[in-house]
Design an enzyme around this catalytic site. Structure first.
Site, PDB file in Angstrom:
ATOM      1  N   PRO A 102       0.523  -1.117   0.123  1.00 18.57           N
ATOM      2  CA  PRO A 102      -0.207  -0.217   0.715  1.00 18.57           C
ATOM      3  C   PRO A 102       0.869   1.538   0.395  1.00 18.57           C
ATOM      4  O   PRO A 102       2.149   1.489   0.796  1.00 18.57           O
ATOM      5  CB  PRO A 102      -0.781  -0.148   1.523  1.00 18.57           C
ATOM      6  CG  PRO A 102      -1.135  -1.330   1.639  1.00 18.57           C
ATOM      7  CD  PRO A 102       0.068  -2.361   1.210  1.00 18.57           C
ATOM      8  N   CYS A 103       0.506   2.006  -0.725  1.00 22.11           N
ATOM      9  CA  CYS A 103       1.594   3.360  -1.573  1.00 22.11           C
ATOM     10  C   CYS A 103       0.975   4.168  -0.310  1.00 22.11           C
ATOM     11  O   CYS A 103       1.646   5.301  -0.928  1.00 22.11           O
ATOM     12  CB  CYS A 103       1.208   3.754  -2.382  1.00 22.11           C
ATOM     13  SG  CYS A 103      -0.069   4.013  -2.873  1.00 22.11           S
ATOM     14  N   GLN A 104       0.014   4.297   0.209  1.00 24.46           N
ATOM     15  CA  GLN A 104      -0.324   5.373   0.819  1.00 24.46           C
ATOM     16  C   GLN A 104       1.395   6.859   1.932  1.00 24.46           C
ATOM     17  O   GLN A 104       1.307   7.540   1.880  1.00 24.46           O
ATOM     18  CB  GLN A 104      -1.424   5.557   1.757  1.00 24.46           C
ATOM     19  CG  GLN A 104      -2.590   5.286   1.742  1.00 24.46           C
ATOM     20  CD  GLN A 104      -2.951   3.591   1.113  1.00 24.46           C
ATOM     21  OE1 GLN A 104      -2.462   2.955   0.968  1.00 24.46           O
ATOM     22  NE2 GLN A 104      -4.516   3.451   0.915  1.00 24.46           N
ATOM     23  N   PHE A 106       4.120   6.455   1.069  1.00 24.57           N
ATOM     24  CA  PHE A 106       5.203   6.298  -0.163  1.00 24.57           C
ATOM     25  C   PHE A 106       4.275   7.761  -1.248  1.00 24.57           C
ATOM     26  O   PHE A 106       5.879   8.620  -1.155  1.00 24.57           O
ATOM     27  CB  PHE A 106       5.328   5.699  -0.728  1.00 24.57           C
ATOM     28  CG  PHE A 106       6.031   4.841  -0.126  1.00 24.57           C
ATOM     29  CD1 PHE A 106       7.187   5.181   0.877  1.00 24.57           C
ATOM     30  CD2 PHE A 106       5.430   2.874  -0.199  1.00 24.57           C
ATOM     31  CE1 PHE A 106       7.259   2.987   1.509  1.00 24.57           C
ATOM     32  CE2 PHE A 106       6.154   2.472   0.426  1.00 24.57           C
ATOM     33  CZ  PHE A 106       6.909   2.459   1.567  1.00 24.57           C
ATOM     34  N   SER A 107       3.384   7.846  -1.154  1.00 23.97           N
ATOM     35  CA  SER A 107       2.752   8.910  -1.511  1.00 23.97           C
ATOM     36  C   SER A 107       2.672  10.349  -1.521  1.00 23.97           C
ATOM     37  O   SER A 107       2.815  10.651  -0.690  1.00 23.97           O
ATOM     38  CB  SER A 107       1.312   9.008  -1.344  1.00 23.97           C
ATOM     39  OG  SER A 107       0.559   9.484  -2.513  1.00 23.97           O
TER      40      SER A 107
END
Length: 378
Positions: A102-104, A106-107
């Site tokens: 899940p990229c949250q 890193f975003s």
């Protein structure tokens, strides 16, 4: 003039006809399974997908040629042993581990904290690789990952897989339109090859900017749905109008996941004022200040790829019609063909599409791994 070459636009299963060995894939954080769908289209056999979203798992299992979908919380690294037990019980060796943690965390679109627990979910991939020893590992994410905390997260990922014996080159940002996807989308990709002297060869682009697939080429054959929701299953109103549309139909005779949205008169009034390719900033001056979100009232341009498909924020609009894109239109722009069906309510379907890796981009990555496996007789 449309140009399609390089193998990504050929028949989906051309590789499988002469295949001597079945190469297996495990997809962690699979969601609907765009990345692993691309691996199937490149000739791989996806055996298992892991996620915590029930409806995404239903979509995954229905569209991956007999693969099993399993709900597991990978914050608990002990659950990796359940994955091992699955492969052992089937007598399977894992060839390729793929995953998009899940990229949250890193975003660039949100706050990024070095102690965000989501930044550590990639460790489930590390542990899985340490136990199952796949021949190749593919980790994909948003480009912001490689900049996070001065590159510390990127370096840690490379270090962890290198310690396990994987040859890790520098990650590369891949641009989806270069691979035939009609959408402005970037993903960073890490690839590790086990006990290899050479690094992974990233796929070369097959399209140039002058022949990127456009929104119109992608979705111009689908029903307009002007001020109607439409039926759950619909007929194609015309033959395919482009090579891409022909590819996306892939033998399909009906349209699914193509239900429209009827907006309130105020929204329709404002979007009608926005030209193709523009956003709320094009509204007359008397409406300045109504919208502040930078993507608000973004209308697609018929002659260009779409902006990055989101998870259903209702901020993007069709290039011609005064409504948001349907799930099927968003799926087309992500390069999911029309036989790929999404389950759940519309909100869940939009989220599944928006969170996915475009299958056509996944296929480009997979073809190079397939080539390496064959050359090294893995």
């Amino acid at each position: 003039m449309e140009t399609y070459n390089g193998g990504l636009f050929t028949s989906k299963f051309i590789i499988m006809t002469n295949r001597e060995k079945e190469y297996t894939v495990l997809d962690l954080f699979c969601g609907a399974g765009g990345l692993s769908r691309g691996f199937i289209d490149a000739g791989f056999s996806v055996k298992l997908g892991i996620d915590i979203d029930d409806m995404a798992l239903k979509t995954f299992e229905a569209n991956h040629d007999g693969a099993t979908a399993m709900k597991l919380d990978l914050f608990n690294l002990d659950n990796v042993n359940i994955i091992k037990n699955y492969f052992d019980s089937k007598g399977l060796h894992l060839d390729v581990l793929v995953g998009g943690p899940p990229c949250q965390g890193f975003s660039l679109a949100g706050p990024r904290q070095i102690d965000d627990s989501r930044n550590k979910l990639y460790q489930a991939m590390v542990k899985t690789a340490s136990i199952l020893r796949p021949n190749a590992v593919v980790l994909e994410n948003v480009p912001g990952m490689i900049q996070l905390h001065g590159g510390l997260v990127k370096d840690k990922i490379i270090e962890d897989f290198t310690k396990l014996g994987y040859k890790m080159g520098e990650p590369k940002i891949l641009f989806a339109p270069d691979y035939g996807v009609p959408q402005i989308r970037k993903r960073v990709v890490f690839v590790g090859l086990l006990a290899s002297k050479s690094e992974y060869d990233y796929p070369k682009p097959i399209c140039k900017p002058e022949n990127y697939v456009t929104c119109e080429q992608a979705i111009g054959d689908l029903p307009a749905l002007i001020d109607i929701v439409g039926e759950k299953i619909q007929e194609y109103p015309c033959p395919p109008l482009s090579k891409y549309q022909e590819l996306m139909r892939n033998g399909s005779t009906k349209i699914h996941n193509h239900e429209g949205t009827i907006h309130d008169p105020k929204t329709k009034k404002f979007i009608a004022m926005v030209p193709e390719g523009k956003n709320y900033k094009s509204l007359p001056s008397e409406y300045a200040g109504i919208y502040k979100y930078h993507e608000a009232l973004t209308r697609y341009h018929s002659k260009k790829p779409s902006p990055t498909i989101n998870t259903g924020h209702r901020s993007h609009f069709h290039y011609k019609w005064n409504r948001i894109p349907t799930v099927r239109e968003s799926a087309r722009l992500q390069s999911f063909d029309d036989n790929f069906l999404f389950y759940g309510n519309k909100t869940q379907q939009y989220r599944q599409v928006g969170n996915a890796v475009p299958p056509m981009l996944g296929k480009a990555i997979a073809l190079e791994i397939y080539k390496w496996l064959k050359e090294n007789d893995r």
